[in-house]
Scaffold this motif. Structure first.
Motif, PDB file in Angstrom:
ATOM      1  N   SER A  24      21.893 -24.145  27.628  1.00 31.50           N
ATOM      2  CA  SER A  24      21.366 -25.131  28.500  1.00 31.50           C
ATOM      3  C   SER A  24      20.966 -24.457  29.969  1.00 31.50           C
ATOM      4  O   SER A  24      20.055 -25.134  30.826  1.00 31.50           O
ATOM      5  N   HIS A  25      20.910 -23.182  30.190  1.00 34.33           N
ATOM      6  CA  HIS A  25      20.306 -22.373  31.158  1.00 34.33           C
ATOM      7  C   HIS A  25      18.880 -22.363  30.976  1.00 34.33           C
ATOM      8  O   HIS A  25      18.135 -21.829  31.865  1.00 34.33           O
TER       9      HIS A  25
ATOM     10  N   TRP B 247      15.703 -23.468  33.146  1.00 35.91           N
ATOM     11  CA  TRP B 247      15.251 -23.132  34.620  1.00 35.91           C
ATOM     12  C   TRP B 247      15.236 -21.518  34.647  1.00 35.91           C
ATOM     13  O   TRP B 247      14.598 -21.273  35.383  1.00 35.91           O
TER      14      TRP B 247
ATOM     15  N   SER C  10      25.685 -32.318  36.402  1.00 35.91           N
ATOM     16  CA  SER C  10      24.420 -31.870  35.731  1.00 35.91           C
ATOM     17  C   SER C  10      24.087 -32.931  34.620  1.00 35.91           C
ATOM     18  O   SER C  10      22.826 -32.999  34.414  1.00 35.91           O
TER      19      SER C  10
ATOM     20  N   THR D 202      19.218 -28.538  38.266  1.00 35.19           N
ATOM     21  CA  THR D 202      20.547 -28.660  37.846  1.00 35.19           C
ATOM     22  C   THR D 202      21.347 -29.396  38.371  1.00 35.19           C
ATOM     23  O   THR D 202      22.409 -29.380  38.048  1.00 35.19           O
TER      24      THR D 202
END
Lengths: 352, 277
Positions: free
Chosen positions: A47-48, A51, A246, A306
C-alpha cells in the motif's frame, strides 16, 4: 490462400522490426547501467507504493543520484527477507508495522539510528522513536471511530457511545488477530477503570469485562477490513470502533456516506515504522533516505494522501485531520508478550 | 486379451496418482507427522492439550453442527431438483442444468458478498418476512448461524444435485410404471423403488457436501466473522496469523479424522440400510 500468406509475410516483417526494437531497448539500459547510480532497495508495504513512487522516489533519486527499488509486500514477508539474507542483506531500508519491528530487533536485524546520522530525528514528536533508535515512525495514520453519516448526524463524542442500547447489532470491531484490533482493548480498559490511559492500559482484565457490555451491540468482529467498511457504507453497521483513517477517509473522498471521528478519550496512531537494515548495502544512502522520510519536506507531501498525521514537528497537520485529539502510543512490547493469551481469551469471551 | 487390455488401462491413472502423491499425500503426511512432534520428540501432547480445553469442544461442535445442517438443507432442496432435472427434456433441461452449473463459475467470495446484501436487515429476505407478517420488524440474519447455513447451502447445492441426478437418469422409467400397474401408491413406489435406487447418489452427494462444508474457511469468515470459530478457521488462523504450526497441524488432523470417519461411517451405514430396504 494468397491473402493468408500475404499476412504471414507482413507478420514476419513486424516480428523483425519488433525484435530489433527490443534489442535496442535492451541495449540502452545496458549503457545506462555501465554508469549506473547506486541502488537502494526498500522493503515496504504494497500500500506504500503509490506515495513512494509519486512523492519520494523522483525527489530522492535526483537529489542523491541513485536508484530506488521498492519491494511492496507485507511486514512479515519483509521480516523473512531479512532473516533469510541475514549474512548478506540486500534490503537497505524496511518500512514495517511496529509489532514486526520488535521481532526484527529481537533477531538483531536492525541498525539503530542516531541524531548524527539522521539529523531530523531531533525534530520528531515524542514517542515516535522506539527502542533506543532501532526504528522511528515517519507518519501516524490513526485509529478512531468510523460512522455512517446518514444514520449519525453528529460524530460520536465518546468511544462509550457504542455501548448505547440503541445500537443493538450495529457495531463492528476488528478481530484481535488483526493489529488494528488491539487499541479497542486498551480503550475499554480506560473506559472501565476511568484511570488515565498510561495507567489503565495494562488492566486487560477490566477491558475484557467492559467488552462484555458491548456484545449485544456487536454486528460482527471482522478480520477482513473491506467487508466491515462495506457494511458501514450500506448502513447495516453504524460504527466501526478502531477504524483506520487511511481506509475510512479514503472511502469518504470516494463519496461513501461515512467519516471518521476522534472521540474525547483520544485516538491511536497506527504503527508506520521505518528502520535501517543492519549491514545492508549503501548505508549512507539508507540513513539519508530515513532522514528525508523523517523530514518536513517529504512528510508534508505524503501526510495528506495517506490521511496521516506527520511525526516531524515542523510539518503542518493536513486539513481534515484531528488537531487537538489526545494521541495514545501503544506499548508494543507489552502487546508482543501477551497477545497470544489475549486472542485466546477474546475467542472464548467474545464468541457468539 | 481383455484382461491384458484392462491391466494396461490402469496405467492411465498414473499421472493423477503421481499428482496426488506429490501434492496431496506428501503434505498430508508432513501435517500428520508435525502434529505428533513436540519440543522433545514424539508426543500426543498437542492433542491431549487441545481436547482438554472445553472451548475446543465447542469449536468441534460448531464445525459438525454447521456441516450437518448444510448437508441436510442441500439434500432436502437438491433431491427434488435432481428428480426434476432427470425428467425434464429439451429446453427446460438446458435451462435447469445451466442454472445449476453456472453458479459454480462464480467465486465463493463474490457469493458470500452477495449473501451479505440479501441477508441485510433491509435485504430481500427480511423484507419478505416482514411483508408476509412472519416478522414484526426486520431482524438480524447476517452473522447468525441460519444465515451461514443458507449461504453455505447455496454454494454447495450443485454438489448434491449432480450426483443424485446422474443416478436418477439411469433408472429405468418402466420400473415406476410397473409399480403403478401392480397397484402401488406413488408414495410406496417412491419409498420402495426410487429411494433405494437413488441411494448411491444420495450417499455421494452427502459425502461431497459434508466434506466441503466441514472444511469451509472463506464462507464462515465472511458470513459469520471472527466470533464463530470452526476447526477450519482455527487452523487457518494458527498458520496464517499466530504462526503456530503445531496447533494448526493438530486442529487440521482433528478435522481430517472427524470428517473422514463421518463420511466413511455414514456411507457404510447407508449402504447397509439401502441393501436391507
Amino acid at each position: 490462400m494468397t491473402s493468408h500468406s500475404g499476412r504471414g509475410l507482413s507478420r514476419r516483417d513486424a516480428l523483425k522490426t519488433g525484435l530489433s526494437a527490443g534489442i535496442a531497448t535492451l541495449a540502452a539500459p545496458g549503457i545506462l547501467r555501465a554508469q549506473a547510480p547506486r541502488e537502494l532497495v526498500i522493503g515496504g508495504a504494497a500500500s506504500h507504493k503509490p506515495w513512494v513512487e509519486t512523492h519520494v522516489m523522483p525527489f530522492f533519486e535526483k537529489k542523491y543520484n541513485c536508484k530506488i527499488t521498492f519491494e511492496g509486500t507485507r511486514s512479515l514477508v519483509n521480516l523473512e527477507k531479512m532473516q533469510k539474507n541475514k549474512d548478506k542483506p540486500y534490503l537497505s531500508i524496511v518500512q514495517m508495522d511496529d509489532p514486526v519491528m520488535i521481532l526484527a530487533v529481537k533477531e538483531g536485524l536492525l541498525e539503530p539510528i542516531t541524531a548524527a546520522k539522521v539529523p531530523n530525528m531531533a525534530k520528531l514528536k515524542p514517542g515516535t522513536v522506539h527502542m533506543d533508535g532501532m526504528w522511528a515512525n515517519y507518519l501516524q495514520p490513526w485509529q478512531g471511530v468510523a460512522y455512517n453519516t446518514n444514520v449519525l448526524k453528529t460524530p460520536p463524542a465518546s468511544w462509550a457511545d457504542a455501548l448505547d442500547p440503541k445500537f443493538k447489532g450495529r457495531i463492528i470491531v476488528p478481530s484481535l488477530q488483526n493489529t488494528e484490533g488491539l487499541p479497542n482493548l486498551f480503550m475499554f480498559a480506560h473506559l472501565a477503570t476511568g484511570k488515565p490511559m498510561a495507567e489503565a492500559y495494562k488492566d486487560i482484565d477490566a477491558a475484557f469485562k467492559e467488552l462484555q457490555k458491548l456484545k449485544p451491540n456487536l454486528l460482527t468482529v471482522y478480520s477482513q477490513m473491506p467487508q466491515a467498511f462495506s457494511l458501514l457504507e450500506q448502513g447495516e453497521a453504524h460504527m466501526i470502533l478502531g477504524a483506520l483513517s487511511s481506509f475510512g477517509m479514503q472511502r469518504r473522498l470516494d463519496g461513501a456516506p461515512i467519516t471518521m471521528a476522534a472521540p474525547k478519550e483520544g485516538i491511536f496512531p497506527v504503527p508506520s515504522g521505518i528502520a535501517v537494515v543492519k549491514g545492508g548495502p549503501n548505508a549512507d544512502l539508507a540513513f539519508a533516505y530515513m532522514n528525508e522520510l523523517l523530514g518536513a519536506e517529504v512528510q508534508s507531501k505524503i501526510a495528506g494522501p495517506t490521511f496521516a498525521m506527520p511525526t516531524n514537528t515542523d510539518t503542518p497537520v493536513p486539513p481534515g485531520m484531528p488537531t487537538d485529539a489526545k494521541i495514545h502510543t501503544i506499548d508494543w512490547a507489552f502487546v508482543a508478550e501477551n497477545r497470544t493469551e489475549w486472542v485466546k481469551r477474546w475467542d472464548r469471551e467474545m464468541a457468539t | 486379451m481383455n484382461s491384458m487390455a484392462g491391466k494396461r488401462v490402469i496405467w492411465l491413472a498414473v499421472p493423477a496418482l503421481a499428482f496426488l502423491a506429490i501434492f496431496y499425500a506428501a503434505p498430508l503426511f508432513y501435517l500428520l507427522a508435525r502434529s505428533f512432534v513436540g519440543p522433545s520428540g514424539f508426543t500426543f501432547g498437542l492433542f491431549s492439550a487441545f481436547l482438554a480445553d472445553a472451548y475446543n469442544w465447542r469449536v468441534i461442535g460448531n464445525t459438525l453442527r454447521i456441516a450437518m445442517l448444510v448437508t441436510l438443507v442441500c439434500l432436502v432442496v437438491g433431491y427434488p431438483v435432481a428428480l426434476a432435472l432427470a425428467r425434464a427434456r429439451g429446453f427446460a433441461q438446458v435451462i435447469l442444468l445451466t442454472a445449476i452449473i453456472l453458479p459454480l463459475s462464480v467465486g465463493v467470495v463474490v457469493k458470500a458478498f452477495a449473501w451479505q446484501i440479501v441477508l441485510r436487515r433491509d435485504g430481500a429476505i427480511a423484507r419478505l418476512l416482514v411483508s408476509t407478517g412472519i416478522w414484526d420488524e426486520p431482524q438480524r440474519l447476517l452473522f447468525t448461524e441460519p444465515g451461514l447455513v443458507i449461504g453455505a447451502a447455496n454454494v454447495f447445492l450443485p454438489f448434491m444435485i449432480l450426483p443424485i441426478y446422474s443416478v436418477v437418469k439411469l433408472i429405468d422409467p418402466r420400473l415406476w410404471e410397473a409399480g403403478a400397474t401392480l397397484g402401488a401408491s406413488p408414495l410406496y413406489r417412491f419409498r420402495k423403488i426410487i429411494l433405494p435406487l437413488t441411494m448411491p447418489g444420495i450417499i455421494s452427494g452427502m459425502a461431497f457436501v459434508f466434506s466441503m462444508s466441514v472444511s469451509m474457511f472463506v464462507i464462515p469468515s465472511l458470513l459469520m466473522g471472527d466470533r464463530f470459530q470452526t476447526l477450519a478457521t482455527l487452523t487457518g488462523r494458527s498458520f496464517l496469523l499466530m504462526r503456530n504450526e503445531a496447533l494448526g497441524s493438530a486442529t487440521a488432523v482433528v478435522l481430517l479424522v472427524l470428517a473422514v470417519s463421518i463420511v466413511v461411517g455414514s456411507t457404510w451405514l447407508s449402504r447397509r440400510i439401502g441393501r436391507s430396504a
